[in-house]
Write a protein that holds these residues in place. Structure first.
Motif, PDB file in Angstrom:
ATOM      1  N   GLN A  94       0.857  -1.187   0.000  1.00  0.00           N
ATOM      2  CA  GLN A  94       0.000   0.000   0.000  1.00  0.00           C
ATOM      3  C   GLN A  94       0.888   1.230   0.000  1.00  0.00           C
ATOM      4  O   GLN A  94       1.780   1.376   0.838  1.00  0.00           O
ATOM      5  CB  GLN A  94      -0.917  -0.008   1.223  1.00  0.00           C
ATOM      6  CG  GLN A  94      -2.009   1.048   1.184  1.00  0.00           C
ATOM      7  CD  GLN A  94      -3.071   0.800   2.232  1.00  0.00           C
ATOM      8  OE1 GLN A  94      -2.817   0.139   3.228  1.00  0.00           O
ATOM      9  NE2 GLN A  94      -4.262   1.315   2.013  1.00  0.00           N
ATOM     10  N   ASP A 113      -0.539   7.295  -0.658  1.00  0.00           N
ATOM     11  CA  ASP A 113      -1.812   7.962  -0.944  1.00  0.00           C
ATOM     12  C   ASP A 113      -3.016   7.030  -0.819  1.00  0.00           C
ATOM     13  O   ASP A 113      -4.112   7.379  -1.232  1.00  0.00           O
ATOM     14  CB  ASP A 113      -1.783   8.585  -2.345  1.00  0.00           C
ATOM     15  CG  ASP A 113      -1.530   7.548  -3.431  1.00  0.00           C
ATOM     16  OD1 ASP A 113      -1.348   6.363  -3.089  1.00  0.00           O
ATOM     17  OD2 ASP A 113      -1.527   7.919  -4.618  1.00  0.00           O
ATOM     18  N   GLY A 128      -3.329   4.074  -2.295  1.00  0.00           N
ATOM     19  CA  GLY A 128      -3.458   3.165  -3.421  1.00  0.00           C
ATOM     20  C   GLY A 128      -2.658   1.892  -3.204  1.00  0.00           C
ATOM     21  O   GLY A 128      -1.969   1.717  -2.198  1.00  0.00           O
ATOM     22  N   GLY A 164      -6.174   3.442 -13.032  1.00  0.00           N
ATOM     23  CA  GLY A 164      -4.826   3.124 -12.574  1.00  0.00           C
ATOM     24  C   GLY A 164      -3.787   3.311 -13.669  1.00  0.00           C
ATOM     25  O   GLY A 164      -4.069   3.837 -14.745  1.00  0.00           O
ATOM     26  N   ASP A 167      -5.732   3.055  -7.445  1.00  0.00           N
ATOM     27  CA  ASP A 167      -6.313   3.788  -6.323  1.00  0.00           C
ATOM     28  C   ASP A 167      -7.429   2.942  -5.711  1.00  0.00           C
ATOM     29  O   ASP A 167      -8.228   2.349  -6.444  1.00  0.00           O
ATOM     30  CB  ASP A 167      -6.888   5.129  -6.795  1.00  0.00           C
ATOM     31  CG  ASP A 167      -5.801   6.053  -7.318  1.00  0.00           C
ATOM     32  OD1 ASP A 167      -4.668   5.972  -6.810  1.00  0.00           O
ATOM     33  OD2 ASP A 167      -6.079   6.834  -8.253  1.00  0.00           O
ATOM     34  N   THR A 168      -7.468   2.883  -4.396  1.00  0.00           N
ATOM     35  CA  THR A 168      -8.499   2.070  -3.723  1.00  0.00           C
ATOM     36  C   THR A 168      -9.444   2.962  -2.957  1.00  0.00           C
ATOM     37  O   THR A 168      -9.213   4.141  -2.771  1.00  0.00           O
ATOM     38  CB  THR A 168      -7.845   1.065  -2.770  1.00  0.00           C
ATOM     39  OG1 THR A 168      -7.031   1.767  -1.812  1.00  0.00           O
ATOM     40  CG2 THR A 168      -6.977   0.094  -3.547  1.00  0.00           C
TER      41      THR A 168
END
Length: 261
Positions: free
Chosen positions: A196, A199, A201, A241, A260-261
Motif C-alpha cells: 500500500q 496515498d 493506493g 490506474g 487507487d483504492t
C-alpha cells in the motif's frame, strides 16, 4: 428558418400599415404571424432532435456491443493463454518424467486433466460475465505454475481488505504477469510484491531475472509486450490506474500496476 420567420413578420406588418391599419392592428397582425410561424418551426426542430437522439441511441448500442465483444475476447485470451501455458509446461514435465518416474508422470498428467477442467469452468464463468478469480486464487495458481516451470517464486504481500473490483483486477495482473514470465522470460526467479502506497493506493510489482531471449526448450520466444499486456493495460486504465513495464533491478523484466483504492 429564423430569417424566413422574420421576413414573414416584416411583410405582414408592412401590408397592414400600407392598408391604413393603426398601430394596434399592425402589432396584433405582427404577433399573430410570429406565433403562427414559431409553432411549426418548434415542431420541426423537435422532430429533428428526436431523430438525432434515435441515431445517437443506435450508435451507442452498436458501440456497446463492440466494446462487450472486445472485453469478452480479452477475457478469453487471458484465461486460455495462461491455462494453455501451464498445460504445455506440465506436458513437458510428463515427457521428461515418463521414462524414469511413471508415478510422477501420472501425477503431472492428472494435473493436466484438473487444469483443463478448471479452464472449462473459467470459460463458462467468463461467458456469464465473471471477470476474475481474485488475487489470492491467482497467487496460489502462480505458485504451482512457476514451480512446474522450474522458476523460483518469492511473494511479498500483506493482508489487505481490497474492494472486489480491485481484488479481481490485481488477480488478472498476477495471472498475466506470471504467464508472461513462463512464456517469454527464460527466468529462474520471479518475485511478486504488493504494498500500500502513501496515498492509499495499491502497487503490484512482478519481477523476474530473465532476459526474454533464451526461453526454456519448447517455450514460445518473442517479445514481452503481447496482446495480454495490452488488454491488461486497458483494464487498468479503465479503473483509473497505471501500468508500466521495464527493466527490473535484477536485470530482468518488471510489470508494475498502480491502483487507487
Amino acid at each position: 428558418m429564423p430569417l424566413l420567420l422574420f421576413a414573414l413578420c416584416a411583410a405582414s406588418a408592412a401590408i397592414a400599415w400600407l392598408r391604413g391599419g393603426d398601430l394596434s392592428t399592425v402589432l396584433s397582425l405582427l404577433w399573430g404571424t410570429f406565433c403562427a410561424g414559431l409553432i411549426p418551426a418548434m415542431i420541426v426542430r423537435l422532430w429533428e432532435a428526436i431523430r438525432e437522439l434515435q441515431r445517437t441511441r443506435e450508435e451507442l448500442a452498436r458501440a456497446a456491443v463492440t466494446e462487450e465483444r472486445l472485453r469478452f475476447s480479452r477475457d478469453l485470451h487471458d484465461l486460455l493463454g495462461h491455462t494453455l501455458s501451464v498445460i504445455v509446461v506440465k506436458a513437458e514435465a510428463v515427457r521428461r518424467l515418463a521414462p524414469r518416474d511413471v508415478d510422477a508422470a501420472v501425477e503431472q498428467a492428472t494435473d493436466i486433466e484438473r487444469i483443463g477442467r478448471q479452464a472449462l469452468t473459467e470459460v463458462r464463468a467468463a461467458v456469464t460475465g465473471y471477470r476474475g478469480r481474485g488475487l489470492a486464487a491467482e497467487l496460489d495458481s502462480a505458485r504451482t505454475a512457476l514451480a512446474d516451470a522450474g522458476i523460483g517464486l518469492t511473494i511479498r504481500t500483506a493482508s489487505f481488505g481490497l474492494p472486489p473490483e480491485v481484488d479481481a483486477l490485481l488477480g488478472w495482473a498476477v495471472r498475466e504477469g506470471v504467464t508472461n514470465v513462463i512464456r517469454h522470460s527464460g527466468a529462474t526467479r520471479c518475485e511478486i510484491e504488493l504494498e500500500q502506497v502513501t496515498d492509499g493506493g495499491m502497487e503490484l510489482r512482478i519481477s523476474d531475472d530473465g532476459g526474454g531471449r533464451s526461453p526454456a526448450p519448447g517455450r514460445e520466444p518473442g517479445a514481452r509486450q503481447g496482446n495480454g499486456l495490452a488488454g491488461l493495460r486497458e483494464r487498468v486504465r479503465a479503473a483509473g490506474g497505471r501500468l508500466s513495464t521495464g527493466s527490473a533491478p535484477s536485470g530482468g523484466f518488471r510489470l508494475q500496476v498502480m491502483l487507487d483504492t
